[in-house]
Design a protein around this motif. Sequence first.
Motif, PDB file in Angstrom:
ATOM      1  N   ALA A   1       0.875  -1.175   0.000  1.00  0.00           N
ATOM      2  CA  ALA A   1       0.000   0.000   0.000  1.00  0.00           C
ATOM      3  C   ALA A   1       0.912   1.224   0.000  1.00  0.00           C
ATOM      4  O   ALA A   1       2.082   1.137   0.404  1.00  0.00           O
ATOM      5  CB  ALA A   1      -0.889  -0.002   1.243  1.00  0.00           C
ATOM      6  N   PHE A   2       0.378   2.355  -0.446  1.00  0.00           N
ATOM      7  CA  PHE A   2       1.180   3.568  -0.552  1.00  0.00           C
ATOM      8  C   PHE A   2       0.447   4.752   0.054  1.00  0.00           C
ATOM      9  O   PHE A   2      -0.772   4.868  -0.077  1.00  0.00           O
ATOM     10  CB  PHE A   2       1.494   3.876  -2.025  1.00  0.00           C
ATOM     11  CG  PHE A   2       2.169   2.737  -2.718  1.00  0.00           C
ATOM     12  CD1 PHE A   2       3.530   2.548  -2.613  1.00  0.00           C
ATOM     13  CD2 PHE A   2       1.434   1.833  -3.469  1.00  0.00           C
ATOM     14  CE1 PHE A   2       4.154   1.477  -3.233  1.00  0.00           C
ATOM     15  CE2 PHE A   2       2.044   0.758  -4.088  1.00  0.00           C
ATOM     16  CZ  PHE A   2       3.414   0.584  -3.976  1.00  0.00           C
ATOM     17  N   LEU A   3       1.214   5.595   0.707  1.00  0.00           N
ATOM     18  CA  LEU A   3       0.731   6.895   1.164  1.00  0.00           C
ATOM     19  C   LEU A   3       1.526   7.946   0.406  1.00  0.00           C
ATOM     20  O   LEU A   3       2.741   7.805   0.240  1.00  0.00           O
ATOM     21  CB  LEU A   3       0.978   7.105   2.655  1.00  0.00           C
ATOM     22  CG  LEU A   3       0.353   6.137   3.650  1.00  0.00           C
ATOM     23  CD1 LEU A   3       0.808   6.493   5.062  1.00  0.00           C
ATOM     24  CD2 LEU A   3      -1.151   6.172   3.564  1.00  0.00           C
ATOM     25  N   VAL A   4       0.855   8.976  -0.060  1.00  0.00           N
ATOM     26  CA  VAL A   4       1.532  10.125  -0.664  1.00  0.00           C
ATOM     27  C   VAL A   4       1.173  11.324   0.192  1.00  0.00           C
ATOM     28  O   VAL A   4      -0.004  11.691   0.297  1.00  0.00           O
ATOM     29  CB  VAL A   4       1.102  10.335  -2.130  1.00  0.00           C
ATOM     30  CG1 VAL A   4       1.733  11.601  -2.686  1.00  0.00           C
ATOM     31  CG2 VAL A   4       1.492   9.131  -2.982  1.00  0.00           C
ATOM     32  N   ASP A   5       2.181  11.879   0.834  1.00  0.00           N
ATOM     33  CA  ASP A   5       1.977  12.989   1.766  1.00  0.00           C
ATOM     34  C   ASP A   5       0.895  12.659   2.793  1.00  0.00           C
ATOM     35  O   ASP A   5      -0.030  13.424   3.032  1.00  0.00           O
ATOM     36  CB  ASP A   5       1.645  14.282   1.013  1.00  0.00           C
ATOM     37  CG  ASP A   5       2.824  14.764   0.186  1.00  0.00           C
ATOM     38  OD1 ASP A   5       3.985  14.494   0.565  1.00  0.00           O
ATOM     39  OD2 ASP A   5       2.591  15.409  -0.845  1.00  0.00           O
ATOM     40  N   ASP A   6       1.007  11.468   3.375  1.00  0.00           N
ATOM     41  CA  ASP A   6       0.121  10.972   4.439  1.00  0.00           C
ATOM     42  C   ASP A   6      -1.300  10.646   3.993  1.00  0.00           C
ATOM     43  O   ASP A   6      -2.154  10.358   4.822  1.00  0.00           O
ATOM     44  CB  ASP A   6       0.071  11.939   5.633  1.00  0.00           C
ATOM     45  CG  ASP A   6       1.416  12.074   6.313  1.00  0.00           C
ATOM     46  OD1 ASP A   6       2.140  11.059   6.410  1.00  0.00           O
ATOM     47  OD2 ASP A   6       1.749  13.190   6.746  1.00  0.00           O
ATOM     48  N   GLU A   7      -1.565  10.680   2.684  1.00  0.00           N
ATOM     49  CA  GLU A   7      -2.892  10.339   2.159  1.00  0.00           C
ATOM     50  C   GLU A   7      -2.829   8.970   1.481  1.00  0.00           C
ATOM     51  O   GLU A   7      -1.990   8.756   0.603  1.00  0.00           O
ATOM     52  CB  GLU A   7      -3.369  11.379   1.141  1.00  0.00           C
ATOM     53  CG  GLU A   7      -3.612  12.747   1.742  1.00  0.00           C
ATOM     54  CD  GLU A   7      -4.783  12.759   2.717  1.00  0.00           C
ATOM     55  OE1 GLU A   7      -5.777  12.038   2.470  1.00  0.00           O
ATOM     56  OE2 GLU A   7      -4.690  13.473   3.726  1.00  0.00           O
ATOM     57  N   PRO A   8      -3.722   8.036   1.856  1.00  0.00           N
ATOM     58  CA  PRO A   8      -3.704   6.719   1.219  1.00  0.00           C
ATOM     59  C   PRO A   8      -4.017   6.800  -0.275  1.00  0.00           C
ATOM     60  O   PRO A   8      -4.929   7.524  -0.689  1.00  0.00           O
ATOM     61  CB  PRO A   8      -4.811   5.951   1.943  1.00  0.00           C
ATOM     62  CG  PRO A   8      -5.151   6.749   3.154  1.00  0.00           C
ATOM     63  CD  PRO A   8      -4.738   8.158   2.881  1.00  0.00           C
ATOM     64  N   VAL A   9      -3.272   6.059  -1.051  1.00  0.00           N
ATOM     65  CA  VAL A   9      -3.523   5.973  -2.487  1.00  0.00           C
ATOM     66  C   VAL A   9      -4.710   5.061  -2.760  1.00  0.00           C
ATOM     67  O   VAL A   9      -5.484   5.289  -3.682  1.00  0.00           O
ATOM     68  CB  VAL A   9      -2.263   5.481  -3.227  1.00  0.00           C
ATOM     69  CG1 VAL A   9      -2.553   5.172  -4.685  1.00  0.00           C
ATOM     70  CG2 VAL A   9      -1.143   6.499  -3.095  1.00  0.00           C
TER      71      VAL A   9
ATOM     72  N   VAL B   1       6.527   9.651  -0.481  1.00  0.00           N
ATOM     73  CA  VAL B   1       5.808   8.403  -0.759  1.00  0.00           C
ATOM     74  C   VAL B   1       6.250   7.380   0.277  1.00  0.00           C
ATOM     75  O   VAL B   1       7.435   7.079   0.388  1.00  0.00           O
ATOM     76  CB  VAL B   1       6.124   7.890  -2.184  1.00  0.00           C
ATOM     77  CG1 VAL B   1       5.455   6.543  -2.428  1.00  0.00           C
ATOM     78  CG2 VAL B   1       5.714   8.914  -3.229  1.00  0.00           C
ATOM     79  N   GLU B   2       5.286   6.883   1.036  1.00  0.00           N
ATOM     80  CA  GLU B   2       5.552   5.840   2.016  1.00  0.00           C
ATOM     81  C   GLU B   2       5.151   4.497   1.409  1.00  0.00           C
ATOM     82  O   GLU B   2       4.036   4.362   0.910  1.00  0.00           O
ATOM     83  CB  GLU B   2       4.727   6.073   3.293  1.00  0.00           C
ATOM     84  CG  GLU B   2       4.883   7.437   3.899  1.00  0.00           C
ATOM     85  CD  GLU B   2       6.111   7.610   4.770  1.00  0.00           C
ATOM     86  OE1 GLU B   2       6.803   6.613   5.061  1.00  0.00           O
ATOM     87  OE2 GLU B   2       6.383   8.760   5.148  1.00  0.00           O
TER      88      GLU B   2
ATOM     89  N   LEU C   1       4.336   0.752   2.156  1.00  0.00           N
ATOM     90  CA  LEU C   1       3.895  -0.039   3.307  1.00  0.00           C
ATOM     91  C   LEU C   1       3.539  -1.465   2.891  1.00  0.00           C
ATOM     92  O   LEU C   1       2.464  -1.705   2.338  1.00  0.00           O
ATOM     93  CB  LEU C   1       2.668   0.628   3.941  1.00  0.00           C
ATOM     94  CG  LEU C   1       2.828   2.104   4.285  1.00  0.00           C
ATOM     95  CD1 LEU C   1       1.492   2.693   4.670  1.00  0.00           C
ATOM     96  CD2 LEU C   1       3.853   2.283   5.377  1.00  0.00           C
TER      97      LEU C   1
END
Length: 84
Positions: A51-59, A75-76, A78
Amino acid sequence: MARIMVRYWAAARDAAGVAQEELDAATLATALADVTERRGERLGAVLARCAFLVDDEPVGRRDPGSVTLREGAVVEVLPPFAGG
């Protein structure tokens, strides 16, 4: 193109061999292609399950090609995890 930071967690960090890296990318899809090319198919296989977060928002389920990255975006990456 935007200069972004990609941060890897857990199995993604192990597969990437680094905790984070900077790169230039316009979309999440181009960022993922770039890091797979840099780090190898082992990371690519892990990314397919992440899963990915872009600037703390879930993709979420959005197409990574439609996720535009701004200058300085984070980009986190996870991987799935188990717990209880």
